[in-house]
Enzyme design. Structure first.
Site, PDB file in Angstrom:
ATOM      1  N   CYS A 231      -7.528  -2.450   8.235  1.00 64.53           N
ATOM      2  CA  CYS A 231      -6.242  -2.395   7.482  1.00 64.53           C
ATOM      3  C   CYS A 231      -5.596  -0.897   7.398  1.00 64.53           C
ATOM      4  CB  CYS A 231      -6.451  -3.057   6.281  1.00 64.53           C
ATOM      5  SG  CYS A 231      -6.532  -4.898   6.589  1.00 64.53           S
TER       6      CYS A 231
ATOM      7  N   HIS B 285      -1.225  -6.222   1.433  1.00 64.66           N
ATOM      8  CA  HIS B 285      -2.482  -6.893   1.338  1.00 64.66           C
ATOM      9  C   HIS B 285      -2.417  -7.928   0.753  1.00 64.66           C
ATOM     10  CE1 HIS B 285      -5.575  -3.487   2.557  1.00 64.66           C
ATOM     11  NE2 HIS B 285      -5.909  -4.284   3.219  1.00 64.66           N
TER      12      HIS B 285
ATOM     13  N   GLU C 299       0.843  -1.144   0.075  1.00 64.98           N
ATOM     14  CA  GLU C 299       0.095  -0.010  -0.219  1.00 64.98           C
ATOM     15  C   GLU C 299       0.778   1.347  -0.221  1.00 64.98           C
ATOM     16  OE1 GLU C 299      -3.190  -0.243  -0.449  1.00 64.98           O
ATOM     17  OE2 GLU C 299      -3.660  -2.142  -0.166  1.00 64.98           O
TER      18      GLU C 299
ATOM     19  N   ARG D 161     -17.374  -1.159   6.834  1.00 60.17           N
ATOM     20  CA  ARG D 161     -18.457  -1.666   6.169  1.00 60.17           C
ATOM     21  C   ARG D 161     -19.294  -2.603   6.771  1.00 60.17           C
ATOM     22  NH1 ARG D 161     -19.110  -6.030   3.169  1.00 60.17           N
ATOM     23  NH2 ARG D 161     -16.685  -6.514   3.380  1.00 60.17           N
TER      24      ARG D 161
END
Length: 215
Positions: A141, A165, A78, A88
């Site tokens: 994350c 990831h 990332e 979510r």
């Protein structure tokens, strides 16, 4: 060099987290670097407390957090973490912050200090799909990547931090249609290649090559 490498426990109804299992499979030393492996909870706030305690105990040169990104085809270092929690789904303790700042006094975003282009290139050179990602999401994350960067910015300027990831593993997609997966041994191999790149590029500029995304 000393690396603190973390993996999250299972979340979202999954019985296994490939990030944690791959981290557990790492050698204790890679290219002369000492590797400390740490399980962290998929919980807002608490994950950062666990990592901070490990930093204070281990005094690493690099903190590398690893997390699951179901639906991705490749292992993805990332580039950036943003200052927002927007969950979510609930975390493992039922917390579900919506549009909340991670650190009220923190910057809007922090870029990793790790050589993401070199990491992606090393993963691909090991025969494993790899690509730079420009979004770590807004779940735990991104939260832990941002929290580590905030600690670096405010307390530990000598440390470098970053996040990778990883995809699902085969047993996670048995009942999920059309989702990519990667063997656990390959994920661990990819993480090893990533750490080798981190060691090799210590004190050097990252590779300057194509790795951007249209969206």
């Amino acid at each position: 060099m000393k690396l603190l490498v973390t993996g999250f426990d299972p979340f979202g109804g999954e019985k296994i987290n490939p990030a944690l299992e791959a981290v557990r499979g790492l050698a204790d030393s890679i290219k002369g670097a000492e590797i400390k492996k740490l399980e962290i909870p998929t919980v807002f706030g608490k994950s950062a407390e666990v990592v901070r305690a490990a930093i204070e105990e281990f005094h690493p040169d690099v903190v590398l957090n690893v997390g699951q990104a179901g639906g991705r085809f490749a292992m993805t270092p990332e580039r950036v973490a943003i200052n927002v929690d927007d969950a979510r789904i609930p975390d493992n303790e039922g917390n579900q912050p919506i549009d909340e700042a991670i650190q009220e006094q923190g910057k809007a975003a922090y870029f990793t200090q790790l050589p993401v282009k070199a990491i992606a290139t090393a993963i691909k050179a090991a025969g494993i799909p790899g690509a730079v990602s420009n979004t770590a999401g807004t779940f735990v994350c991104n939260h832990i990547m941002y929290q580590v960067q905030y600690l670096i910015d405010t307390q530990y300027p000598a440390i470098k931090g970053g996040f990778i990831h990883v995809p699902f593993i085969p047993e996670q997609v048995v009942d999920k249609s059309n989702l990519p997966f990667m063997n656990l041994t390959d994920i661990t191999k990819g993480l090893t290649a990533a750490i080798e790149a981190i060691v090799a590029f210590e004190g050097k500029e990252d590779l300057k090559e194509i790795g951007g995304a249209i969206y």
